[in-house]
Write an enzyme that holds these catalytic residues in place. Structure first.
Site, PDB file in Angstrom:
ATOM      1  N   SER A  68      24.035 -14.928  28.804  1.00  0.00           N
ATOM      2  CA  SER A  68      24.981 -15.868  28.606  1.00  0.00           C
ATOM      3  C   SER A  68      25.006 -16.659  27.330  1.00  0.00           C
ATOM      4  O   SER A  68      24.129 -16.819  26.885  1.00  0.00           O
ATOM      5  CB  SER A  68      24.912 -16.764  29.858  1.00  0.00           C
ATOM      6  OG  SER A  68      24.865 -16.150  31.007  1.00  0.00           O
TER       7      SER A  68
HETATM    8  N1  SAH Z   1      21.326 -15.931  33.485  1.00  0.00           N
HETATM    9  C1  SAH Z   1      21.310 -14.602  32.844  1.00  0.00           C
HETATM   10  C2  SAH Z   1      22.700 -13.860  33.195  1.00  0.00           C
HETATM   11  C3  SAH Z   1      22.503 -12.342  33.373  1.00  0.00           C
HETATM   12  S1  SAH Z   1      24.075 -11.551  33.799  1.00  0.00           S
HETATM   13  C4  SAH Z   1      20.995 -14.372  31.331  1.00  0.00           C
HETATM   14  O1  SAH Z   1      21.450 -15.530  30.659  1.00  0.00           O
HETATM   15  O2  SAH Z   1      20.342 -13.515  31.006  1.00  0.00           O
HETATM   16  C5  SAH Z   1      23.899 -11.645  35.453  1.00  0.00           C
HETATM   17  C6  SAH Z   1      22.750 -10.961  36.259  1.00  0.00           C
HETATM   18  O3  SAH Z   1      23.256 -11.278  37.372  1.00  0.00           O
HETATM   19  C7  SAH Z   1      22.602  -9.656  35.904  1.00  0.00           C
HETATM   20  O4  SAH Z   1      21.018  -9.402  35.337  1.00  0.00           O
HETATM   21  C8  SAH Z   1      22.608  -8.960  37.392  1.00  0.00           C
HETATM   22  O5  SAH Z   1      22.032  -7.638  37.398  1.00  0.00           O
HETATM   23  C9  SAH Z   1      22.465 -10.099  38.138  1.00  0.00           C
HETATM   24  N2  SAH Z   1      23.189  -9.759  39.331  1.00  0.00           N
HETATM   25  C10 SAH Z   1      24.329  -9.314  39.841  1.00  0.00           C
HETATM   26  N3  SAH Z   1      24.585  -9.250  41.039  1.00  0.00           N
HETATM   27  C11 SAH Z   1      23.265  -9.878  41.691  1.00  0.00           C
HETATM   28  C12 SAH Z   1      22.979  -9.860  43.132  1.00  0.00           C
HETATM   29  N4  SAH Z   1      23.769  -9.695  44.182  1.00  0.00           N
HETATM   30  N5  SAH Z   1      21.608 -10.423  43.267  1.00  0.00           N
HETATM   31  C13 SAH Z   1      20.905 -10.703  42.300  1.00  0.00           C
HETATM   32  N6  SAH Z   1      21.385 -10.520  40.903  1.00  0.00           N
HETATM   33  C14 SAH Z   1      22.498 -10.144  40.683  1.00  0.00           C
END
Ligand code: SAH
Length: 223
Positions: A68
């Site tokens: 993000s």
């Molecule tokens: N805060 C993280 C954001 C990653 S993007 C960063 O800055 O790196 C969002 C993440 O949520 C992705 O890795 C995706 O695989 C995960 N995600 C989506 N749906 C999910 C779920 N139901 N349970 C766990 N993780 C999930």
């Protein structure tokens, strides 16, 4: 302090001012800004994007996911009003960057990631960086993490079509949750959920945002 990191922190401060009328937070807590300074985003960015580590934008981390934007990471952290004794649940570990920021400010962070490779690589990365108050698990976080509940704070870093009931239930009275809500690739709103001491929840829209979708079905995690 490196010039690029300094610029990143300045940009966050400026954006906080620009968005204050929506967010109600003109300046972020110094503890939050210190964590943004102390956790080096470069360590969480993929090899090909290192030069952009301190840019105020999201970057690909593989598997169709993104790390993000720093300002959004700071804002979501700010909205949780974390205290050093807090226990936090994060849904969507991704690169582990937000996880590390939370771990600087709270006692314990439980983080769930549905993509196995990301869960494993982030766990290793955070261990290598010396964090010992983070536990990462690979499963579908839509239903929260019942064994570890209730939580002082919950942060969801992927956009849901609605606020999952299980997550609201796993919030302590007096707790807070930040979660982007909206359909994939449509305008989404960052929501702040407050649970009062009687267990009543109220929801406030904070800002327009853009996140990858929160996957809600159980089968998807087995991909
Ligand atoms: N805060 C993280 C954001 C990653 S993007 C960063 O800055 O790196 C969002 C993440 O949520 C992705 O890795 C995706 O695989 C995960 N995600 C989506 N749906 C999910 C779920 N139901 N349970 C766990 N993780 C999930």
């Amino acid at each position: 302090m490196s010039k690029k990191l300094n610029n990143m922190l300045e940009t966050i401060r400026m954006e906080a001012k620009y968005t204050a009328t929506s967010t109600g937070r003109e300046e972020f807590n110094e503890r939050v800004m210190q964590a943004m300074h102390d956790v080096d985003r470069k360590n969480f960015v993929s090899k090909n994007y290192k030069l952009l580590s301190y840019d105020n934008g999201p970057l690909p981390i593989g598997y169709g996911q993104t790390i993000s934007q720093p300002y959004i990471v700071a804002l979501m952290t700010e909205l949780l009003d974390l205290e050093p004794e807090h226990v936090v649940l994060e849904v969507g570990t991704g690169s582990g960057y937000q996880t590390a920021i939370l771990a600087q400010l709270a006692k314990q962070v439980y983080s769930i990631e549905r993509i196995k490779e990301l869960a494993e690589s982030s766990e290793q990365r955070l261990k290598k960086l010396g964090f010992n108050n983070i536990e990462i698990r690979h499963f579908n976080g839509y239903y929260g993490w019942l064994d570890k509940a209730p939580f002082d704070s919950i942060i969801v870093t992927a956009a849901a079509s609605h606020i999952p009931n299980d997550l609201s239930e796993q919030l302590k009275p007096g707790g807070r949750m930040v979660i982007p809500v909206g359909l994939p690739y449509m305008p989404q709103e960052l929501m702040l959920v407050n649970k009062d001491i009687n267990g009543e929840t109220s929801v406030k829209s904070v800002l327009d945002v853009s996140f990858v979708p929160l996957i809600t079905d159980d089968e998807a995690q087995e991909e």
